[in-house]
Write a protein that holds these residues in place. Structure first.
Motif, PDB file in Angstrom:
ATOM      1  N   ARG D 110      26.575  29.038 -46.033  1.00 20.42           N
ATOM      2  CA  ARG D 110      26.927  30.081 -47.041  1.00 20.42           C
ATOM      3  C   ARG D 110      26.101  29.628 -48.348  1.00 20.42           C
ATOM      4  NH1 ARG D 110      32.414  32.029 -46.295  1.00 20.42           N
ATOM      5  NH2 ARG D 110      32.729  31.865 -43.908  1.00 20.42           N
ATOM      6  N   VAL D 111      26.259  30.907 -49.335  1.00 21.00           N
ATOM      7  CA  VAL D 111      25.546  30.628 -50.674  1.00 21.00           C
ATOM      8  C   VAL D 111      26.390  30.760 -51.786  1.00 21.00           C
ATOM      9  CG1 VAL D 111      23.457  31.579 -51.863  1.00 21.00           C
ATOM     10  CG2 VAL D 111      23.535  31.380 -49.234  1.00 21.00           C
ATOM     11  N   PRO D 112      26.962  29.759 -52.310  1.00 25.40           N
ATOM     12  CA  PRO D 112      28.122  29.810 -53.322  1.00 25.40           C
ATOM     13  C   PRO D 112      27.230  29.847 -54.739  1.00 25.40           C
ATOM     14  CG  PRO D 112      28.298  27.599 -52.290  1.00 25.40           C
ATOM     15  CD  PRO D 112      27.236  28.379 -51.479  1.00 25.40           C
ATOM     16  N   LEU D 113      26.626  30.617 -54.836  1.00 32.36           N
ATOM     17  CA  LEU D 113      25.590  30.837 -56.129  1.00 32.36           C
ATOM     18  C   LEU D 113      26.253  32.067 -56.903  1.00 32.36           C
ATOM     19  CD1 LEU D 113      22.817  30.662 -57.639  1.00 32.36           C
ATOM     20  CD2 LEU D 113      21.910  32.323 -56.102  1.00 32.36           C
ATOM     21  N   VAL D 114      26.256  31.697 -58.310  1.00 37.80           N
ATOM     22  CA  VAL D 114      26.459  32.749 -59.316  1.00 37.80           C
ATOM     23  C   VAL D 114      25.237  32.958 -59.967  1.00 37.80           C
ATOM     24  CG1 VAL D 114      27.937  33.453 -61.367  1.00 37.80           C
ATOM     25  CG2 VAL D 114      28.903  32.109 -59.851  1.00 37.80           C
ATOM     26  N   SER D 134      24.153  49.278 -60.213  1.00 39.35           N
ATOM     27  CA  SER D 134      24.481  49.981 -59.016  1.00 39.35           C
ATOM     28  C   SER D 134      23.605  49.768 -57.828  1.00 39.35           C
ATOM     29  CB  SER D 134      24.189  51.412 -59.418  1.00 39.35           C
ATOM     30  OG  SER D 134      22.623  51.619 -59.699  1.00 39.35           O
ATOM     31  N   TRP D 135      22.528  49.174 -58.409  1.00 41.70           N
ATOM     32  CA  TRP D 135      21.735  48.750 -56.919  1.00 41.70           C
ATOM     33  C   TRP D 135      22.244  47.260 -56.390  1.00 41.70           C
ATOM     34  CZ3 TRP D 135      15.837  48.186 -58.621  1.00 41.70           C
ATOM     35  CH2 TRP D 135      15.289  49.546 -59.148  1.00 41.70           C
ATOM     36  N   LEU D 136      22.781  46.401 -57.289  1.00 40.50           N
ATOM     37  CA  LEU D 136      23.323  45.298 -56.961  1.00 40.50           C
ATOM     38  C   LEU D 136      24.539  45.325 -56.027  1.00 40.50           C
ATOM     39  CD1 LEU D 136      22.444  43.151 -59.831  1.00 40.50           C
ATOM     40  CD2 LEU D 136      21.444  42.983 -57.758  1.00 40.50           C
ATOM     41  N   MET D 137      25.500  46.196 -56.565  1.00 40.41           N
ATOM     42  CA  MET D 137      26.840  46.421 -55.607  1.00 40.41           C
ATOM     43  C   MET D 137      26.546  47.219 -54.476  1.00 40.41           C
ATOM     44  SD  MET D 137      28.343  49.560 -58.141  1.00 40.41           S
ATOM     45  CE  MET D 137      29.634  50.180 -56.741  1.00 40.41           C
ATOM     46  N   SER D 138      25.306  47.783 -54.019  1.00 38.15           N
ATOM     47  CA  SER D 138      24.933  48.286 -52.741  1.00 38.15           C
ATOM     48  C   SER D 138      24.570  47.520 -51.806  1.00 38.15           C
ATOM     49  CB  SER D 138      24.015  49.594 -52.959  1.00 38.15           C
ATOM     50  OG  SER D 138      22.668  48.806 -53.059  1.00 38.15           O
ATOM     51  N   VAL D 139      24.306  46.016 -52.122  1.00 39.83           N
ATOM     52  CA  VAL D 139      23.768  45.135 -51.255  1.00 39.83           C
ATOM     53  C   VAL D 139      24.872  44.489 -50.380  1.00 39.83           C
ATOM     54  CG1 VAL D 139      22.395  43.035 -51.017  1.00 39.83           C
ATOM     55  CG2 VAL D 139      22.070  44.748 -52.604  1.00 39.83           C
ATOM     56  N   PRO D 140      24.949  44.663 -49.170  1.00 41.25           N
ATOM     57  CA  PRO D 140      26.038  43.753 -48.449  1.00 41.25           C
ATOM     58  C   PRO D 140      25.935  42.520 -48.462  1.00 41.25           C
ATOM     59  CG  PRO D 140      25.006  45.543 -47.135  1.00 41.25           C
ATOM     60  CD  PRO D 140      24.303  45.474 -48.284  1.00 41.25           C
ATOM     61  N   GLY D 141      26.854  41.845 -48.781  1.00 42.57           N
ATOM     62  CA  GLY D 141      26.884  40.214 -49.121  1.00 42.57           C
ATOM     63  C   GLY D 141      26.961  39.856 -50.362  1.00 42.57           C
ATOM     64  N   LEU D 142      26.689  40.723 -51.188  1.00 43.23           N
ATOM     65  CA  LEU D 142      26.735  40.395 -52.835  1.00 43.23           C
ATOM     66  C   LEU D 142      28.101  41.178 -53.344  1.00 43.23           C
ATOM     67  CD1 LEU D 142      23.159  41.217 -54.538  1.00 43.23           C
ATOM     68  CD2 LEU D 142      23.934  38.989 -53.491  1.00 43.23           C
ATOM     69  N   ARG D 143      28.481  40.004 -54.149  1.00 47.56           N
ATOM     70  CA  ARG D 143      29.911  40.396 -54.904  1.00 47.56           C
ATOM     71  C   ARG D 143      29.213  40.537 -56.411  1.00 47.56           C
ATOM     72  NH1 ARG D 143      33.869  36.250 -51.971  1.00 47.56           N
ATOM     73  NH2 ARG D 143      32.000  35.637 -51.131  1.00 47.56           N
ATOM     74  N   GLY D 165      30.487  32.732 -51.584  1.00 46.56           N
ATOM     75  CA  GLY D 165      29.217  33.281 -51.378  1.00 46.56           C
ATOM     76  C   GLY D 165      28.727  33.733 -52.535  1.00 46.56           C
ATOM     77  N   PRO D 166      27.201  34.519 -52.541  1.00 47.37           N
ATOM     78  CA  PRO D 166      26.948  34.858 -53.807  1.00 47.37           C
ATOM     79  C   PRO D 166      27.617  35.999 -54.673  1.00 47.37           C
ATOM     80  CG  PRO D 166      25.590  36.025 -51.864  1.00 47.37           C
ATOM     81  CD  PRO D 166      26.807  34.909 -51.314  1.00 47.37           C
TER      82      PRO D 166
END
Ligand SMILES: Cc1ncc(C[n+]2csc(CCOP(=O)(O)OP(=O)(O)O)c2C)c(N)n1
Ligand SMILES: Cc1ncc(C[n+]2csc(CCOP(=O)(O)OP(=O)(O)O)c2C)c(N)n1
Ligand SMILES: [Mg+2]
Ligand SMILES: [Mg+2]
Lengths: 311, 330, 311, 330
Positions: D110-114, D134-143, D165-166
């Protein structure tokens, strides 16, 4: 090259210092990155360049632009966002550029101009007229991988590229010693077989001598070279950044003023009379006044024209 | 008119450009004697030599940075990045410099650079399968093209190598082995012109690159059941040919957008919005990758990407939706 | 550590070689990056590691995973995408991982694991139990800026990080000499004051000796270290890549086989009898057969389960 | 309940986390004694020392890579990148590793990174002004979260530093000097919950981060002319709270999406599509940056970004559009 002699170098350094003072005095100065204290690096380096060479630099670009011979009025216009600037007022702070004057120019991304400069060097190499590309960057840029990727390819392809690190010992508030492990930043060139040296960046003569030697090396097909100049920044990182250094440290730095240093040397050597000095100061004052008037007279850009000029 | 492989069409366009334009060069990993990962540069090194066809280190950031600088200073470089995933390492020179140079220098600097990226999934796993076209087409100053067939691969590469600004040329792992007819005389396919790959009357499927063949396969399945799909091949994502898409949708009244990349803030979202902004409400649905990484695992990879069956099903359910009347006003 | 003695090292190298042969013989082998020829680097390195150390590597990960002690059946299962793999068949080729076994694992982005490994080293440093992080990467990765950024920070922060370059002289088809300017790749460490050396990567004893020395240096707070191992790749870059090397060159490379080399040395030293050798081969055959059977018996993953496990 | 500055709210959330969680650390350029470019880390270095509040070199790729590796191996790092423009240098570790680690390792890692990014334009030019949410929110796995006010800046940072997670935490140059009320007792704002910043009945304006205040200003202008806008603050972009947006739009029947970033494949396109997929056709319009680089030139910067006047005009013309009936079927 106007700066190829000491008086010329002195005049250009004085011009840069004075133009910046006039700039920061303006209400519309905004965010700016000043060269104050580091003029000797830009001026000494530019003295070694030929008209068809291209100089690229970081966002701290005012002294480099003037040292390369850009018109002070055009520079001032660009810095305050007027259409009489070489970039029509769109580049502004951090993005001064005038390739026709051998000043490919500034790019405000730290280390962002390194690989770009290598590409310019590749184009110049293909042209084959002996022109070289020079990239001026700060110590902070030496933490970026771009330095490594660029030096490796430049060495492999023997690109006509001179890398000049204007090491003012800080990246914003972070001391170079806390950000960079190498003893000397010029040590970074060694693994690639790149010729390198470190000089006192507050001594315009020392910078010029090293720049002449290394540009000759690069120009004559010796491949890339790396020059580190140790300098001091006299103002805070930017006009909008807090000063993080102790006043004592700043005072000691300012005592190293490259302009006073050269002026004193020339006096001591009898190469600069009091009258000549006064005349120089007068010329600089006049040039800066003219530059400000020129910039002032130029309008701000028309958005729709600018937005039509993309890509 | 001969039948050639996709990789040969790419190669021919590059070869003709290097023949005609002494400033044109190619840079990339294994583009030299090896001829490129997909043989798409085969023979160029032998013909033009190491000064014009340059193998680079594995340094995507510098590769693109050098391409940008060289283009800005008078060369016409094509920089090849074998996996689109790794353009993530090179976005700073592309987005922060190349896309902005003309604007920020008041037109003093132009960056006639072609960055060739190979998109798509083909069994190589989470970091070798991604499609980021939607990101790149959103950057002012970048042109983005993505051929789906041999003729466009050639014609769009010719155009890309004549453009006066940065162009991202997107091809696809699954396209290189495909073949098709190609006119023997040199010619270009202009940017900003979509093509009708298959005329139809019941629904419009908009796609690009490899997904066009998936759309055509789906159209084949559907025609057997009496559903007649029109397939639009975008070919150029920036600029986008909205007119051709709208002409089709105003005819069919139903739009399925299809992409191999992620749906969120994707190409389909942009097209759906622009089409409805122009035509008013139409039946719309979007199909793209599952919102998860793309594994090299054959079962997982297949499950995460649109295929003909899923596209056909999406069209069927799109045509089932009848209610597109506005909701009651509050 | 099973590989800490020569017989163990021999057995592990034989296991890796045999498992890969069994893998490529399968119809569902697909795209794979083989370690064949480079087993001595992974095995010699692993011999210097302790249970709580973490090994990270490039996509060429089969020998490193086995050398680190992962179960051959689990490795085979992962490589052919079965749920009995440590990554439940999702990582597969290029992404083998089992942190619980000290194998943080593979990452198929060239140089992509370097800064990640430095981060792992930072976490281990904070834990303070003397564990170290080791990153194994290829010569190709040395062209990437990540090497520079990672070495600089690792040196500044004295991270417990050992960087190991498995220099097989090629990046796909590109000879190391055409891609990298430094005379030796270990020279890259010098500017950062990082302890470094270069050894013969086809000699498992030489690799192990150097790895032991450098891991001790790192473990005892000496800061990062850099080990270059010169090796040979016996197969083409990947199972789906064309071979670009001349058959004569390949033949010469294969003559350096690290397995035969150690086997012969042990014979000559009287440390390996013909029977023991035969027994070893028999054990390896049995292990590989069992691994294949185990993997074979495991199902492929269920997509919806996998897709629910993101972020 | 005290009134604090945005930067103080961020700082308090980070300080409380470092107090409570010995594995939490901060890394970034000038985050140490300097206290961060916007003083948002002020006092942390003095309180927690150089081992837990680390100044880094200018090396965004390695900064994020180290954060990812450290998080994956047991720490809880916050990596600060002062300008979102420079996340372009760090997308490989973030997208190709962090966002995929949990999936590709079968949950072993798991990657608990901010990763804290400062978006938006404030007079610093083409490479220091961009917004890539908009780019970042399209990446599965990023909040991806993006507060618009002091309370959310605090509560979302608390949540981000507790995620498994990240998380990409997006703040804005123009928000740091703002102030607002903040409850004295520790609390979180959960992800995936939008907020109604202003109730209204005629039109819905959806925004996030600094654009929320622009939307509120526009709503003020419009209310003077009898137009009553509801302003939705997304707060969280991934996950996205569609329910709150739809509840508002089904009430008002008119949706204006507002973002500071580019419109093409933007947040507005995604929201417009999802809202209409759920509610059927509604009057929609999108507002965002002009499709050009953002100059430091005051005139050009102002002209390229949405302001209250433009938002108000966009709402007016949206409400003028009455025809949302489907086009004739072909
Ligand atoms: C890639 C990148 N990261 C961060 C910044 C923010 N920034 C602007 S100037 C600067 C300091 C650079 O220091 P140095 O290279 O020594 O140049 P100096 O300011 O000392 O002239 C930083 C971190 C940036 N512009 N680019
Ligand atoms: C950033 C990046 N660029 C390109 C690739 C494609 N690629 C995969 S392996 C490889 C060669 C790497 O060579 P080296 O580092 O020497 O490792 P080797 O394959 O020789 O073990 C390349 C270029 C990649 N995986 N990552
Ligand atoms: Mg500096
Ligand atoms: Mg190699």
């Amino acid at each position: 090259m106007t700066a190829s002699n000491d008086i010329g170098a002195l005049a250009t350094m004085m011009l840069a210092r004075a133009l910046e003072s006039a700039l920061v005095a303006r209400a519309d100065c905004g965010f700016q990155l000043l060269s104050s204290g580091q003029e000797a690096v830009a001026v000494g380096l530019a003295a070694a360049l030929l008209p068809h060479d291209q100089l690229l630099c970081s966002g701290r670009a005012i002294a480099p632009a003037l040292a390369r011979g850009l018109d002070p009025g055009a520079v001032m216009a660009e810095l305050i966002g007027r259409v009489a600037g070489p970039c029509l007022g769109r580049g502004g702070r951090g993005h001064l550029s005038q390739p026709s004057a051998g000043f490919f120019g500034a790019h405000a991304v730290v280390a962002g101009n390194l690989s770009i400069a290598a590409g310019v060097a590749l184009a110049l190499q293909a042209r084959g007229d002996g022109s070289i590309a020079v990239c001026l960057f700060g110590d902070g840029a030496c933490g970026a991988g771009a330095v490594h990727e660029t030096m490796n390819i430049a060495a492999l392809w023997r690109l006509p590229l001179l890398l000049v690190c204007d090491n003012n010992l800080y990246s914003v508030s972070t001391p170079r010693s806390a950000a960079l492990a190498p003893r000397q930043l010029s040590d970074l060139a060694a693994p690639f077989g790149i010729k390198a040296c470190t000089v006192d960046g507050m001594d315009v003569r020392a910078v010029r001598a090293a720049a002449v030697a290394l540009t000759d090396h690069v120009r004559t097909g010796g491949g890339p070279a790396f020059l580190e100049c140790i300098s001091r920044r006299f103002e805070s990182h930017s006009t909008s950044a807090r000063e993080s250094r102790a006043t004592t440290e700043l005072a000691a730095d300012r005592a190293l003023d490259p302009i006073k240093r050269l002026e004193n040397a020339l006096h001591a050597e009898g190469a600069l009379s009091a009258q000549t000095a006064e005349a120089l100061h007068e010329q600089v004052r006049a040039k800066v006044a003219a530059a400000c008037a020129f910039a002032e007279a130029s309008p701000l850009p028309v958005p729709d024209q600018a937005f039509a000029d993309v890509g | 008119m001969r039948r050639v492989f996709f990789r040969e069409a790419v190669c021919r366009a590059v070869r003709e450009t290097l023949d005609a334009d002494p400033t044109a060069i190619v840079m990339g990993q294994d583009v030299g004697a090896f001829g490129g990962s997909y043989k798409e540069f085969s023979g160029l090194y032998e013909r033009f030599g190491p000064a014009r066809v340059r193998d680079t280190p594995v340094a995507e950031a510098a590769m693109v940075g050098l391409g940008v600088g060289a283009a800005a200073a008078g060369l016409r470089p094509l920089v090849s990045i074998t996996y689109m995933d790794f353009v993530l390492l090179a976005l700073d020179p592309l987005v922060n410099y190349a896309a902005k140079a003309r604007f920020k220098t008041g037109g003093q600097i132009r960056v006639p650079l072609v960055v060739k990226l190979t998109a798509g999934a083909k069994g190589q796993g989470v970091a070798h399968s991604q499609s980021f076209e939607s990101w790149l087409m959103s950057v002012p100053g970048l042109r983005v093209v993505a051929p789906s067939n041999v003729a466009d691969a050639y014609g769009l590469m010719r155009s890309a190598l004549q453009a006066d600004g940065p162009v991202v040329y997107v091809d696809h792992k699954r396209l290189f082995p495909t073949s098709g007819p190609l006119d023997d005389s040199p010619h270009e396919v202009p940017f900003g012109m979509a093509a009708v790959s298959r005329p139809g009357s019941h629904a419009t499927i908009v796609a690009h690159s490899y997904m066009v063949s998936v759309a055509l396969a789906a159209a084949g399945l559907l025609s057997a059941t009496g559903i007649d799909c029109e397939v639009i091949d975008l070919r150029s994502l920036a600029p986008l040919d909205l007119a051709t898409v709208c002409a089709s949708v105003s005819k069919t009244g139903a739009l399925l957008t299809l992409e191999e990349g992620q749906l969120v803030c994707g190409i389909g979202a942009e097209i759906a919005c622009r089409v409805q902004a122009r035509l008013g409400p139409v039946r719309v649905s979007r199909l793209g990758a599952v919102a998860a990484p793309i594994s090299s695992n054959p079962v997982l990879e297949a499950a995460s990407l649109p295929d003909a069956a899923r596209v056909a099903e999406a069209v069927r359910s799109l045509l089932r939706t009848t209610d597109i009347s506005p909701p009651p006003r509050g």
